[in-house]
Design a protein around this motif. Structure first.
Motif, short mmCIF file in Angstrom:
data_model
loop_
_atom_site.label_atom_id
_atom_site.label_comp_id
_atom_site.label_asym_id
_atom_site.label_seq_id
_atom_site.Cartn_x
_atom_site.Cartn_y
_atom_site.Cartn_z
N ARG A 1 0.83 -1.21 0.00
CA ARG A 1 0.00 0.00 0.00
C ARG A 1 0.86 1.25 0.00
NH1 ARG A 1 -4.33 2.35 4.39
NH2 ARG A 1 -2.43 2.50 5.62
N GLN A 2 1.89 1.28 0.80
CA GLN A 2 2.76 2.46 0.85
C GLN A 2 3.43 2.69 -0.49
OE1 GLN A 2 3.04 4.77 3.21
NE2 GLN A 2 4.43 5.88 1.83
N ASP A 3 3.87 1.60 -1.11
CA ASP A 3 4.52 1.71 -2.42
C ASP A 3 3.57 2.31 -3.44
OD1 ASP A 3 6.57 1.26 -4.39
OD2 ASP A 3 5.42 -0.48 -5.06
N GLY B 1 1.17 6.21 -7.11
CA GLY B 1 0.00 6.98 -7.51
C GLY B 1 0.32 8.45 -7.65
N THR B 2 1.15 8.96 -6.75
CA THR B 2 1.58 10.36 -6.83
C THR B 2 2.33 10.62 -8.13
OG1 THR B 2 1.71 10.59 -4.42
CG2 THR B 2 3.05 12.09 -5.73
N LYS B 3 3.27 9.74 -8.45
CA LYS B 3 4.05 9.91 -9.68
C LYS B 3 3.18 9.76 -10.92
CE LYS B 3 8.28 8.17 -7.49
NZ LYS B 3 9.26 7.05 -7.43
N SER C 1 -7.90 5.00 -4.48
CA SER C 1 -7.99 4.70 -3.05
C SER C 1 -6.94 3.66 -2.70
CB SER C 1 -9.38 4.19 -2.68
OG SER C 1 -9.67 2.98 -3.34
N PHE C 2 -6.47 3.74 -1.47
CA PHE C 2 -5.41 2.86 -0.98
C PHE C 2 -5.91 2.26 0.34
CE2 PHE C 2 -3.88 6.72 -2.98
CZ PHE C 2 -3.09 6.25 -4.03
N ASN C 3 -6.25 0.99 0.32
CA ASN C 3 -7.02 0.40 1.40
C ASN C 3 -6.29 -0.76 2.06
OD1 ASN C 3 -9.61 1.91 0.67
ND2 ASN C 3 -9.16 0.81 -1.22
#
Length: 302
Positions: free
Chosen positions: A180-182, A187-189, A243-245
Motif C-alpha cells: 500500500r505504501q509503495d 500513484g503520486t508519480k 484509493s489505498f485500502n
C-alpha cells in the motif's frame, strides 16, 4: 446573467457522454473510451513489472458470495440485485396487463443468484480461498470490472455503473502494508505524469446507519483508507479518483484465506476509478484531446 454550463452538460454537448435519461447511467463515446484505454496502459506501465495475476470477473457476482462478504451489513444503500421473471403464462398475462395500464410490473420479478458487483475485488477473495493457502510471499492480483452502486446523482463523477481497476495484495501484514505504501508513492508519480492536481488524505467508506458512524471513525483513526483526491465538480469537494485500502484480516477471516505459514492472510488494495480519472483529465486539460499539454499526451499516447 447566463447560468454557467455544468461539466455534465458540456460532456453531453461534446458527445463524450451520452444521456440515457437516468442520472448516473451514461453511454461513452469512442473518444472517452480511448482515454480510459490509454490510462489503463499507463497503469500497466507502473504496475505490470510486479507480474500480478490478471483476472477479469463479469459485472455480476454469486449472490451467496455477496451475502457472505457482509456487504449488506455495511452498505445496503448501495447494493444492486438482479431480478428476473420466473412466472407461468398466466403470470405473464398479468405482467403485460400491468405494462399496458402503466402500473408497476416489477412485482412479477424474483431475485436471481446474481447480484451486481459492488467493487472489483469482491469476487476475488472466495475465488482465491478455494485454491488453498497462498504461496510463499503471498499473492498479487490485477482486476478490472464494471461495478454498481445505487447513488443516482447529477455529478458526472458519481456514476451508478462505472469501471474499477484494482491491484490486490494478499499476505502478511508487513507485505500488504508495504504494498500500500509503495502504491501511494506510485500513484503520486502517475498523476504527476498526466498533469492532474491532487491531494492524498485519510478517508472512510460510506458505512450505513448508526453502527456505520463507529466504523467510519475506526477506519479513519487507524488510517485504513487513504484517497487521492482531484477537483472535478464545480460545486462539490474534490473527487476520490484512487484509493489505498488496508483491510487488515477482514477478508482473510471471512473467506478463510491463509498464508503459506497457515496464518490468517491480510489484504490491501489500490483502486483506480477509471471514469473519474478520465473526467478529471477532460476537466483540467479540456474536451479536445488534441489540445492537451504535450507532456500529458506523451504520457498517454507515448
Amino acid at each position: 446573467m447566463d447560468m454557467p454550463v455544468s461539466l455534465l452538460d458540456r460532456l453531453f454537448a461534446a458527445g463524450l457522454l451520452i444521456d440515457t435519461g437516468v442520472d448516473g447511467l451514461y453511454g461513452r463515446s469512442g473518444k472517452f473510451e480511448e482515454i480510459i484505454t490509454r490510462f489503463e496502459a499507463l497503469i500497466d506501465r507502473f504496475g505490470g513489472a510486479d507480474n500480478p495475476e490478471a483476472i477479469r470477473f463479469p459485472p455480476g457476482m454469486n449472490r451467496a458470495h455477496f451475502e457472505g462478504s457482509g456487504y449488506m451489513k455495511s452498505f445496503p444503500q448501495l447494493a444492486g440485485t438482479v431480478h428476473s421473471f420466473c412466472g407461468c403464462e398466466l403470470d405473464h398475462v398479468s405482467l403485460l396487463q400491468c405494462l399496458e395500464e402503466g402500473k408497476d410490473w416489477t412485482g412479477q420479478q424474483q431475485a436471481t443468484d446474481i447480484v451486481l458487483t459492488p467493487a472489483a475485488c469482491y469476487p476475488l477473495y472466495p475465488t482465491i480461498a478455494k485454491r488453498g493457502a497462498l504461496k510463499e510471499g503471498g499473492g498479487l492480483f490485477d482486476l478490472q470490472s464494471y461495478c454498481f452502486r445505487h447513488e443516482p446523482s447529477k455529478e458526472p463523477t458519481r456514476m451508478q455503473l462505472f469501471r474499477m481497476r484494482e491491484y490486490v495484495r494478499m499476505g502478511t501484514p508487513s507485505e500488504v502494508m508495504a504494498f500500500r505504501q509503495d502504491w501511494m508513492e506510485r500513484g503520486t508519480k502517475l498523476m504527476e505524469e498526466v498533469g492532474l492536481p491532487f491531494e492524498i488524505d485519510v478517508a472512510n467508506d460510506p458505512f450505513f446507519g448508526r453502527a456505520g458512524r463507529m466504523y467510519k471513525n475506526n477506519q479513519r483513526s487507524q488510517n485504513l483508507k487513504f484517497e487521492l483526491l482531484i477537483p472535478v465538480n464545480a460545486d462539490a469537494g474534490p473527487t476520490a479518483c484512487m484509493s489505498f485500502n488496508y483491510h487488515q484480516d477482514h477478508f482473510g477471516k471471512t473467506w478463510g484465506l491463509a498464508t503459506a505459514d497457515g496464518e490468517t492472510a491480510h489484504t490491501a488494495c489500490v483502486g483506480f476509478g477509471l471514469e473519474r480519472i478520465a473526467l478529471a483529465l477532460f476537466k483540467h486539460h479540456g474536451l479536445e484531446t488534441e489540445d492537451w499539454p504535450e507532456h500529458v499526451r506523451r504520457a498517454l499516447w507515448g
